[in-house]
Design an enzyme around this catalytic site. Structure first.
Site, PDB file in Angstrom:
ATOM      1  N   SER A 148      36.433  41.924  42.630  1.00 44.43           N
ATOM      2  CA  SER A 148      37.056  42.479  41.670  1.00 44.43           C
ATOM      3  C   SER A 148      38.759  42.401  42.042  1.00 44.43           C
ATOM      4  CB  SER A 148      36.827  43.896  41.444  1.00 44.43           C
ATOM      5  OG  SER A 148      35.422  44.008  41.100  1.00 44.43           O
ATOM      6  N   LYS A 154      44.541  38.084  37.216  1.00 44.91           N
ATOM      7  CA  LYS A 154      45.080  38.647  35.526  1.00 44.91           C
ATOM      8  C   LYS A 154      46.256  39.144  35.717  1.00 44.91           C
ATOM      9  CE  LYS A 154      40.164  40.383  34.726  1.00 44.91           C
ATOM     10  NZ  LYS A 154      39.500  41.284  34.861  1.00 44.91           N
ATOM     11  N   GLN A 183      37.156  47.719  35.102  1.00 45.88           N
ATOM     12  CA  GLN A 183      36.863  46.662  36.215  1.00 45.88           C
ATOM     13  C   GLN A 183      35.263  46.833  36.448  1.00 45.88           C
ATOM     14  OE1 GLN A 183      38.736  43.702  36.804  1.00 45.88           O
ATOM     15  NE2 GLN A 183      36.960  43.017  37.544  1.00 45.88           N
TER      16      GLN A 183
END
Ligand code: NDP
Length: 270
Positions: free
Chosen positions: A8, A15, A59
């Site tokens: 993650s 991102k 997430q």
């Protein structure tokens, strides 16, 4: 982001970096892994009501003591850039343009970008999750593909994969798809992200299949970047939808515009 998870963390870095190149503001809110569900829901609620926030993404995975469905359902439907809240799932399952999981949009974007004709093709998807397999199924049905979906209980997986004109691998098992499981000339999109001997690899044995297929997406460098750019597209759509207030016609126009524009950049709808 609740707790710590190396995969993650790497998705978040990618991102954040991509969003900053587009001048989109993003913020990672880190919460402790032992946070209780109520506090997490309150955090989301405060983001839902914050007019400076256009999109929210939780997430996944979340720690076991938290009901992930409840958390996702608590995200305001117009801020749900992951496309997983019930209102958005209903829309994509009915082929109504709206916020669709970015990884699935990325798969379609890759196919469209290379102008691969989809109508009548037999697409086989391996993996049936809500973030990849199921939305890809609906997107490809909308394109008039004939679709088979396989999963961990599918018997003789290779019997199905060998029939694929288009194969989408979204499992999370390094090199599950081997050269003898695919027919010559097939088109492959590899969504899998795995580590093998310290190297990032997909679900498909890329080296063994490269010369056998007509198109094959690499890992890294294929589905990952496509996902992140579709996520940015979802954020823009979410922001525009919230700006239009109750204007239903304008919302409909925006949904058509963004979902098609993101996938086929030269489409002009409005
Ligand atoms: P999930 O674990 O939620 O789903 C995996 C799916 O694969 C399940 O449907 C499972 O079946 C199926 N499966 C497991 N083993 C087999 C097998 N041996 N044969 C056939 N099917 C099998 O994973 P996600 O959908 O979240 O992610 C899939 C992969 O995509 C992962 O590697 C993930 O890291 C990657 N990913 C990549 C992204 C990108 O941007 N490229 C974004 C998101 C994810 P069952 O339902 O029966 O359990």
């Amino acid at each position: 982001m609740v707790g710590k998870n190396p995969a993650s963390e790497s998705y978040l870095r990618i991102k954040s970096r991509y969003f900053s190149t587009l001048c989109l503001d993003s913020e990672v809110i880190r919460l402790p892994k032992n946070i209780n569900e109520c506090d997490l829901l309150n955090t989301i609620n405060s983001l839902n009501t914050n007019s400076n926030v256009d999109g929210i993404l939780v997430q996944l995975p979340l720690p076991g003591h938290i009901d992930a469905d409840k958390v996702i359902e608590s995200i305001s439907v117009e801020k749900d850039v992951e496309g997983l809240s019930p209102g958005n799932v209903h829309a994509w399952a009915k082929a109504i343009p709206n916020l669709v999981p970015a990884t699935a949009l990325g798969v379609l974007a890759l196919l469209k970008y290379y102008r691969i004709s989809l109508e009548g093709k037999h697409a086989v998807i391996v993996g049936r999750s809500m973030i990849v397999g199921k939305p890809v199924l609906h997107l490809l049905l909308k394109e008039n593909c004939t679709v088979t979906i396989c999963h961990s209980r599918t018997k003789q997986l290779e019997r199905h994969t060998r029939q694929a004109d288009i194969l989408i691998a979204a499992v999370g098992e390094a090199h599950l798809i081997k050269a003898d499981m695919v027919k010559k000339g097939a088109i492959i999109v590899d969504v899998g992200v795995n580590f093998l001997d310290g190297k990032l690899v997909g679900d498909v044995d890329f080296k063994a299949l490269k010369s056998k297929t007509s198109y094959i997406s690499p890992v890294p460098g294929g589905s990952g970047p496509a996902t992140v750019s579709m996520l940015a597209g979802n954020l823009l759509l979410a922001a525009e939808l919230q700006k239009t207030g109750d204007n239903k016609k304008q919302k409909e126009c925006l949904r058509h515009y963004y979902t098609n524009y993101a996938i086929v950049p030269d489409t002009n709808y409005c």
